[in-house]
Write a protein that holds these residues in place. Structure first.
Motif, PDB file in Angstrom:
ATOM      1  N   PRO A 152       0.886  -1.251  -0.096  1.00  0.00           N
ATOM      2  CA  PRO A 152       0.016  -0.038  -0.138  1.00  0.00           C
ATOM      3  C   PRO A 152       0.873   1.261   0.121  1.00  0.00           C
ATOM      4  CG  PRO A 152       0.190  -1.019   2.226  1.00  0.00           C
ATOM      5  CD  PRO A 152       0.694  -1.928   1.387  1.00  0.00           C
ATOM      6  N   PRO A 153       0.165   2.494  -0.226  1.00  0.00           N
ATOM      7  CA  PRO A 153       1.007   3.560   0.122  1.00  0.00           C
ATOM      8  C   PRO A 153       1.603   3.807   1.200  1.00  0.00           C
ATOM      9  CG  PRO A 153      -1.366   3.975  -0.737  1.00  0.00           C
ATOM     10  CD  PRO A 153      -1.209   2.507  -0.577  1.00  0.00           C
ATOM     11  N   GLY A 154       2.914   4.141   1.000  1.00  0.00           N
ATOM     12  CA  GLY A 154       3.402   4.203   2.482  1.00  0.00           C
ATOM     13  C   GLY A 154       4.034   3.245   2.994  1.00  0.00           C
ATOM     14  N   ALA A 155       4.096   2.023   2.471  1.00  0.00           N
ATOM     15  CA  ALA A 155       4.484   0.651   2.727  1.00  0.00           C
ATOM     16  C   ALA A 155       6.178   0.578   2.888  1.00  0.00           C
ATOM     17  CB  ALA A 155       4.229  -0.334   2.203  1.00  0.00           C
ATOM     18  N   GLY A 156       6.775   1.640   2.105  1.00  0.00           N
ATOM     19  CA  GLY A 156       8.304   1.480   2.188  1.00  0.00           C
ATOM     20  C   GLY A 156       8.802   1.089   0.804  1.00  0.00           C
ATOM     21  N   LYS A 157       8.127   0.893  -0.247  1.00  0.00           N
ATOM     22  CA  LYS A 157       8.618   0.599  -1.504  1.00  0.00           C
ATOM     23  C   LYS A 157       9.575   1.472  -2.050  1.00  0.00           C
ATOM     24  CE  LYS A 157       4.500   0.563  -3.594  1.00  0.00           C
ATOM     25  NZ  LYS A 157       3.482   1.498  -2.666  1.00  0.00           N
ATOM     26  N   GLY A 158       9.631   2.641  -2.045  1.00  0.00           N
ATOM     27  CA  GLY A 158      10.630   3.523  -2.441  1.00  0.00           C
ATOM     28  C   GLY A 158      11.897   3.343  -1.690  1.00  0.00           C
ATOM     29  N   THR A 159      11.795   3.200  -0.361  1.00  0.00           N
ATOM     30  CA  THR A 159      13.021   3.237   0.315  1.00  0.00           C
ATOM     31  C   THR A 159      13.776   1.903  -0.059  1.00  0.00           C
ATOM     32  OG1 THR A 159      11.836   4.541   1.947  1.00  0.00           O
ATOM     33  CG2 THR A 159      14.000   3.308   2.766  1.00  0.00           C
ATOM     34  N   GLN A 160      13.060   1.048   0.073  1.00  0.00           N
ATOM     35  CA  GLN A 160      13.611  -0.516  -0.210  1.00  0.00           C
ATOM     36  C   GLN A 160      14.158  -0.556  -1.796  1.00  0.00           C
ATOM     37  OE1 GLN A 160      14.391  -2.490   2.134  1.00  0.00           O
ATOM     38  NE2 GLN A 160      13.497  -1.533   3.910  1.00  0.00           N
ATOM     39  N   SER A 161      13.307   0.071  -2.634  1.00  0.00           N
ATOM     40  CA  SER A 161      13.746  -0.122  -4.089  1.00  0.00           C
ATOM     41  C   SER A 161      15.192   0.690  -4.172  1.00  0.00           C
ATOM     42  CB  SER A 161      12.708   0.614  -4.925  1.00  0.00           C
ATOM     43  OG  SER A 161      11.540   0.161  -4.790  1.00  0.00           O
ATOM     44  N   GLU A 162      15.557   1.795  -3.552  1.00  0.00           N
ATOM     45  CA  GLU A 162      16.634   2.452  -3.871  1.00  0.00           C
ATOM     46  C   GLU A 162      17.752   1.492  -3.128  1.00  0.00           C
ATOM     47  OE1 GLU A 162      17.557   5.037  -5.033  1.00  0.00           O
ATOM     48  OE2 GLU A 162      15.325   5.477  -5.647  1.00  0.00           O
ATOM     49  N   LYS A 163      17.481   0.798  -1.918  1.00  0.00           N
ATOM     50  CA  LYS A 163      18.479  -0.186  -1.428  1.00  0.00           C
ATOM     51  C   LYS A 163      18.696  -1.342  -2.521  1.00  0.00           C
ATOM     52  CE  LYS A 163      18.645  -0.768   2.945  1.00  0.00           C
ATOM     53  NZ  LYS A 163      19.920   0.103   3.143  1.00  0.00           N
ATOM     54  N   LEU A 164      17.779  -1.948  -2.960  1.00  0.00           N
ATOM     55  CA  LEU A 164      17.736  -3.232  -3.853  1.00  0.00           C
ATOM     56  C   LEU A 164      18.550  -2.870  -5.342  1.00  0.00           C
ATOM     57  CD1 LEU A 164      13.984  -4.385  -3.067  1.00  0.00           C
ATOM     58  CD2 LEU A 164      16.357  -5.563  -2.732  1.00  0.00           C
ATOM     59  N   ILE A 165      18.192  -1.712  -5.942  1.00  0.00           N
ATOM     60  CA  ILE A 165      18.743  -1.447  -7.154  1.00  0.00           C
ATOM     61  C   ILE A 165      20.304  -1.294  -7.037  1.00  0.00           C
ATOM     62  CG2 ILE A 165      16.767  -0.431  -8.241  1.00  0.00           C
ATOM     63  CD1 ILE A 165      17.823   2.537  -7.681  1.00  0.00           C
ATOM     64  N   ALA A 166      20.674  -0.507  -5.839  1.00  0.00           N
ATOM     65  CA  ALA A 166      22.292  -0.512  -5.495  1.00  0.00           C
ATOM     66  C   ALA A 166      22.656  -1.862  -5.321  1.00  0.00           C
ATOM     67  CB  ALA A 166      22.451   0.243  -4.346  1.00  0.00           C
TER      68      ALA A 166
ATOM     69  N   TYR B 293      21.668  -5.094  -6.237  1.00  0.00           N
ATOM     70  CA  TYR B 293      21.533  -6.221  -7.212  1.00  0.00           C
ATOM     71  C   TYR B 293      21.809  -5.442  -8.828  1.00  0.00           C
ATOM     72  CZ  TYR B 293      19.721  -9.362  -3.720  1.00  0.00           C
ATOM     73  OH  TYR B 293      19.381  -9.957  -2.522  1.00  0.00           O
ATOM     74  N   SER B 294      22.346  -4.321  -8.686  1.00  0.00           N
ATOM     75  CA  SER B 294      22.462  -3.553 -10.182  1.00  0.00           C
ATOM     76  C   SER B 294      21.131  -3.727 -11.157  1.00  0.00           C
ATOM     77  CB  SER B 294      23.836  -3.970 -10.840  1.00  0.00           C
ATOM     78  OG  SER B 294      24.683  -4.076 -10.093  1.00  0.00           O
ATOM     79  N   LEU B 295      20.037  -3.158 -10.406  1.00  0.00           N
ATOM     80  CA  LEU B 295      18.609  -3.195 -11.152  1.00  0.00           C
ATOM     81  C   LEU B 295      18.370  -1.809 -11.392  1.00  0.00           C
ATOM     82  CD1 LEU B 295      16.895  -5.874  -8.874  1.00  0.00           C
ATOM     83  CD2 LEU B 295      18.086  -6.406 -11.018  1.00  0.00           C
ATOM     84  N   GLU B 296      17.365  -1.807 -12.693  1.00  0.00           N
ATOM     85  CA  GLU B 296      16.714  -0.562 -13.054  1.00  0.00           C
ATOM     86  C   GLU B 296      15.520  -0.457 -12.132  1.00  0.00           C
ATOM     87  OE1 GLU B 296      17.812   1.523 -15.265  1.00  0.00           O
ATOM     88  OE2 GLU B 296      19.688   0.405 -15.723  1.00  0.00           O
ATOM     89  N   HIS B 297      15.375   0.759 -11.778  1.00  0.00           N
ATOM     90  CA  HIS B 297      14.137   0.973 -10.921  1.00  0.00           C
ATOM     91  C   HIS B 297      12.884   1.660 -11.709  1.00  0.00           C
ATOM     92  CE1 HIS B 297      12.455   3.639  -7.223  1.00  0.00           C
ATOM     93  NE2 HIS B 297      11.719   2.394  -7.418  1.00  0.00           N
ATOM     94  N   ILE B 298      12.087   0.902 -11.953  1.00  0.00           N
ATOM     95  CA  ILE B 298      10.749   1.509 -12.493  1.00  0.00           C
ATOM     96  C   ILE B 298       9.587   1.744 -11.419  1.00  0.00           C
ATOM     97  CG2 ILE B 298       8.906   1.169 -14.493  1.00  0.00           C
ATOM     98  CD1 ILE B 298      10.919  -0.526 -15.969  1.00  0.00           C
ATOM     99  N   SER B 299       9.671   3.155 -11.189  1.00  0.00           N
ATOM    100  CA  SER B 299       8.585   3.588 -10.367  1.00  0.00           C
ATOM    101  C   SER B 299       7.700   4.368 -10.951  1.00  0.00           C
ATOM    102  CB  SER B 299       9.259   4.502  -9.167  1.00  0.00           C
ATOM    103  OG  SER B 299       8.252   5.191  -8.584  1.00  0.00           O
ATOM    104  N   THR B 300       6.536   4.047 -11.250  1.00  0.00           N
ATOM    105  CA  THR B 300       5.543   4.671 -12.018  1.00  0.00           C
ATOM    106  C   THR B 300       5.076   5.997 -11.434  1.00  0.00           C
ATOM    107  OG1 THR B 300       3.695   3.261 -11.209  1.00  0.00           O
ATOM    108  CG2 THR B 300       4.419   2.743 -13.565  1.00  0.00           C
ATOM    109  N   GLY B 301       5.032   6.035  -9.949  1.00  0.00           N
ATOM    110  CA  GLY B 301       4.819   7.294  -9.287  1.00  0.00           C
ATOM    111  C   GLY B 301       5.802   8.374  -9.692  1.00  0.00           C
ATOM    112  N   ASP B 302       7.281   8.078  -9.735  1.00  0.00           N
ATOM    113  CA  ASP B 302       8.377   8.869  -9.930  1.00  0.00           C
ATOM    114  C   ASP B 302       8.251   9.376 -11.248  1.00  0.00           C
ATOM    115  OD1 ASP B 302       9.242   8.689  -7.453  1.00  0.00           O
ATOM    116  OD2 ASP B 302      11.037   7.458  -7.773  1.00  0.00           O
ATOM    117  N   LEU B 303       7.994   8.296 -12.218  1.00  0.00           N
ATOM    118  CA  LEU B 303       7.856   8.691 -13.660  1.00  0.00           C
ATOM    119  C   LEU B 303       6.887   9.919 -13.623  1.00  0.00           C
ATOM    120  CD1 LEU B 303       8.029   5.176 -15.314  1.00  0.00           C
ATOM    121  CD2 LEU B 303       9.924   7.192 -15.451  1.00  0.00           C
ATOM    122  N   PHE B 304       5.753   9.607 -13.138  1.00  0.00           N
ATOM    123  CA  PHE B 304       4.276  10.545 -13.386  1.00  0.00           C
ATOM    124  C   PHE B 304       4.973  12.036 -12.682  1.00  0.00           C
ATOM    125  CE2 PHE B 304       1.366   7.074 -13.635  1.00  0.00           C
ATOM    126  CZ  PHE B 304       1.006   7.296 -14.981  1.00  0.00           C
TER     127      PHE B 304
END
Ligand SMILES: Nc1ncnc2c1ncn2[C@@H]1O[C@H](COP(=O)(O)OP(=O)(O)O)[C@@H](O)[C@H]1O
Length: 190
Positions: A9-23, A25-36
């Protein structure tokens, strides 16, 4: 390829954890909220279209979101994988994503869902609203709308991945590092 849907849900911490995961595992981040929000900031037609939905806490129409994600995946050549954050948010988006990936010979490795109680979510969003500048974080009614939309339209996406045997749920309350460790344990099993 490692293609992970980070769900919650909103506020679950997806953005925070995504930043750590991309670093890690060297992944690309696709956040539709950020893109919008980027489109909004740049004043593009897409941004103008999305604004009225976002400001009210409603979902941007599926075809608009899917087109934007398709463009983003196409423009990312040679990626090791993707973290999908805030997408798919409807079952129609999940189906479109599967099709889109299949055409490219890719697939989703798994969905990791962050489970956080509603009161904690609201508290985090209100707190974020003081610094994020996000209109949708600062109004109690909009926060409630987003949580309601999540329950009605987005939660079924978890069942969609569950039926494919791809859902893992993690308790999303506690230290950021502890939660990150639990997510990594799941990913390392893929
Ligand atoms: N996949 C999507 N489908 C439809 N609308 C979306 C999607 N992703 C983002 N949005 C729009 O952008 C807003 C903000 O997204 P996001 O930053 O991911 O929000 P939150 O912090 O509430 O999870 C949403 O409330 C919605 O209007």
């Amino acid at each position: 390829m490692l293609n992970i849907v980070l769900f919650g849900p909103p506020g679950a911490g997806k953005g925070t954890q995504s930043e750590k995961l991309i670093a890690k595992y060297s992944l690309e981040h696709i956040s539709t909220g950020d893109l919008f929000r980027k489109h909004l900031g740049e004043g593009t037609d897409l941004g103008k279209l999305a604004r009225k939905y976002m400001d009210e806490g409603r979902l941007v129409p599926d075809e608009v979101v899917i087109g934007m994600v398709d463009d983003k995946i196409k423009s990312t050549v040679g990626a090791k994988g993707f973290i999908l954050d805030g997408f798919p948010r409807t079952v129609a988006q999940a189906e479109a994503l599967d099709q889109l990936l299949e055409e490219k010979g890719f697939s989703i490795s798994g969905m990791i869902a962050l489970d956080v109680p509603e009161e904690e979510l609201k508290e985090r969003i209100r707190h974020r609203g003081k610094t994020s500048g996000r209109v949708d974080d600062q109004d109690e009614e909009k926060i409630n709308t987003r949580i309601q939309v999540y329950k009605e339209e987005t939660l079924p996406v978890a069942s969609y991945y569950k039926s494919q045997g791809k859902l893992s749920t993690i308790h999303g309350v506690g230290g950021i590092e502890v939660i990150f460790g639990k997510i990594c344990d799941v990913i390392d099993q893929y």
